[in-house]
Design a protein around this motif. Structure first.
Motif, short mmCIF file in Angstrom:
data_model
loop_
_atom_site.label_atom_id
_atom_site.label_comp_id
_atom_site.label_asym_id
_atom_site.label_seq_id
_atom_site.Cartn_x
_atom_site.Cartn_y
_atom_site.Cartn_z
N GLY A 1 0.78 -1.23 0.00
CA GLY A 1 0.00 0.00 0.00
C GLY A 1 0.81 1.28 0.00
O GLY A 1 0.26 2.37 0.10
N ARG A 2 2.15 1.15 -0.12
CA ARG A 2 2.98 2.36 -0.17
C ARG A 2 2.77 3.12 -1.48
O ARG A 2 2.97 4.33 -1.56
N VAL A 3 2.42 2.39 -2.53
CA VAL A 3 2.03 3.03 -3.79
C VAL A 3 0.69 2.45 -4.21
O VAL A 3 0.29 1.36 -3.77
N ASP A 4 -0.02 3.17 -5.06
CA ASP A 4 -1.33 2.73 -5.53
C ASP A 4 -1.26 2.07 -6.90
O ASP A 4 -2.25 1.48 -7.37
N CYS A 5 -0.09 2.18 -7.53
CA CYS A 5 0.05 1.67 -8.89
C CYS A 5 1.53 1.32 -9.16
O CYS A 5 2.43 1.99 -8.67
N PHE A 6 1.74 0.27 -9.90
CA PHE A 6 3.07 -0.15 -10.35
C PHE A 6 3.08 0.06 -11.85
O PHE A 6 2.27 -0.50 -12.58
N SER A 7 3.99 0.90 -12.32
CA SER A 7 4.01 1.19 -13.76
C SER A 7 5.36 0.91 -14.40
O SER A 7 6.40 1.35 -13.91
N VAL A 8 5.31 0.19 -15.50
CA VAL A 8 6.47 -0.07 -16.34
C VAL A 8 5.89 -0.65 -17.64
O VAL A 8 4.67 -0.69 -17.82
N ASP A 9 6.72 -1.11 -18.53
CA ASP A 9 6.24 -1.67 -19.79
C ASP A 9 5.37 -2.90 -19.53
O ASP A 9 5.64 -3.70 -18.62
N GLY A 10 4.34 -3.07 -20.35
CA GLY A 10 3.36 -4.11 -20.14
C GLY A 10 3.91 -5.52 -20.05
O GLY A 10 3.48 -6.32 -19.22
N SER A 11 4.88 -5.84 -20.91
CA SER A 11 5.43 -7.20 -20.90
C SER A 11 6.20 -7.48 -19.62
O SER A 11 6.27 -8.62 -19.17
N ILE A 12 6.77 -6.44 -19.02
CA ILE A 12 7.46 -6.60 -17.74
C ILE A 12 6.44 -6.79 -16.62
O ILE A 12 6.57 -7.66 -15.77
N LEU A 13 5.39 -5.97 -16.65
CA LEU A 13 4.33 -6.08 -15.64
C LEU A 13 3.70 -7.48 -15.62
O LEU A 13 3.36 -8.00 -14.56
N SER A 14 3.56 -8.07 -16.80
CA SER A 14 2.89 -9.38 -16.88
C SER A 14 3.61 -10.44 -16.06
O SER A 14 2.99 -11.40 -15.59
N GLY A 15 4.92 -10.24 -15.86
CA GLY A 15 5.68 -11.19 -15.06
C GLY A 15 5.42 -11.06 -13.57
O GLY A 15 5.82 -11.93 -12.78
N TYR A 16 4.73 -9.98 -13.17
CA TYR A 16 4.44 -9.72 -11.74
C TYR A 16 2.94 -9.79 -11.44
O TYR A 16 2.51 -9.51 -10.34
N LEU A 17 2.18 -10.18 -12.44
CA LEU A 17 0.73 -10.27 -12.28
C LEU A 17 0.37 -11.47 -11.41
O LEU A 17 0.94 -12.55 -11.54
N ASP A 18 -0.58 -11.27 -10.47
CA ASP A 18 -1.07 -12.37 -9.66
C ASP A 18 -2.58 -12.22 -9.46
O ASP A 18 -3.20 -11.33 -10.05
N ASP A 19 -3.16 -13.06 -8.63
CA ASP A 19 -4.61 -13.06 -8.45
C ASP A 19 -5.16 -11.79 -7.80
O ASP A 19 -6.36 -11.50 -7.91
N SER A 20 -4.28 -11.02 -7.13
CA SER A 20 -4.75 -9.82 -6.43
C SER A 20 -4.60 -8.55 -7.26
O SER A 20 -5.02 -7.48 -6.84
N THR A 21 -3.97 -8.65 -8.43
CA THR A 21 -3.68 -7.46 -9.22
C THR A 21 -4.25 -7.57 -10.64
O THR A 21 -4.57 -8.67 -11.11
N VAL A 22 -4.30 -6.42 -11.30
CA VAL A 22 -4.79 -6.37 -12.68
C VAL A 22 -3.99 -5.31 -13.43
O VAL A 22 -3.58 -4.30 -12.86
#
Length: 270
Positions: free
Chosen positions: A200-221
């Protein structure tokens, strides 16, 4: 007799000019060794290609905590370039972040950086970049239960980005357009940003989409918003122009043959 000797000498000179005798020998045809640039030859003689790679980006460059092995699309690309130079897949990897990859090139600790390095006009002033081997866009990851559906919903929120990455500028430009007042927290690594999102220290994680996909889990979108196309290029030190040319030719050949698409597909990248 003296006059006859002069005539004979003149005739021999004429014959020599006609047949090429006594003239400067033609330059030798360049071979692979003599035609190789000094920067490429230095790598070949060393017998190993030193490459700066990511170790925290699944599918691009990721160090498996179980096997301690670094693998991914960009590691495969480094091996292809190594084979082109040395004749075999022989690379020595150095873990880099968005902040350290440039300095490691400057110091000569690595020959190339293949680490989701976005090509920009500003960066091209400092480094040689190949043509793009992958194109992505800046995306936004949020918690599923946060009630955030777009960048506009992040008004008054904090966004986590990587130090020295292009994400911050891309998001700020779009936020200004939609009238969202946002702030940023910068982190050295992607796992740190994901942890900040979870805590909860940040409200959003931003970087290139293909990188984000590696950190996607059931609690995030990952939101549908996508900004600022990001061209990934192989970076080399200014002055190592022979190496830059060889890298670009290698990537062009991979594109033409369809091998690059196969490598991208192998790692499930879009």
């Amino acid at each position: 007799m003296k006059k006859a000797g002069l005539v004979l000498t003149s005739l021999l000179l004429v014959v020599g000019l006609v047949t090429g005798c006594g003239s400067t020998p033609p330059a030798a045809t360049p071979n692979a060794a003599t035609d190789m640039s000094a920067d490429v030859k230095a790598i070949k003689d060393r017998g190993v290609l030193k490459v700066g790679v990511k170790v925290d980006v699944p599918n691009f460059g990721y160090k498996d905590p179980k096997t301690e092995k670094i693998e991914g699309f960009e590691i495969d690309l480094a091996n292809v370039i190594s084979k082109k130079i040395i004749g075999t897949e022989k690379i020595e990897t150095q873990a880099v972040t968005a902040k350290t990859r440039g300095p490691l090139l400057d110091s000569g600790e690595v020959d190339l950086v293949i680490a989701t390095f976005t090509v920009t006009e500003e960066r091209k002033k400092s480094y040689n970049f190949s043509d793009a081997y992958f194109v992505d866009g800046v995306r936004l990851m949020v918690k599923k239960d946060a009630g955030i559906a777009s960048l506009k919903d992040l008004d008054g929120k904090k966004i986590g980005v990587a130090q020295s990455a292009t994400s911050k500028k891309a998001i700020q430009e779009q936020a200004d357009k939609v009238g969202a007042k946002i702030s940023f927290l910068e982190y050295a690594t992607y796992p740190e940003i994901k942890t900040a999102l979870v805590s909860g220290r940040v409200d959003c994680f931003s970087v290139d989409g293909s990188i984000l996909s590696g950190y996607l889990d059931d609690s995030t979108v990952i939101l549908a918003d996508s900004f600022s196309p990001q061209d990934y290029g192989v970076a080399s030190k200014k002055g190592n122009d022979g190496l830059a040319k060889l890298v670009n030719t290698t990537i062009a050949d991979l594109k033409t043959s369809g091998e690059l698409d196969k490598m991208i597909e192998k790692w499930g990248l879009k």
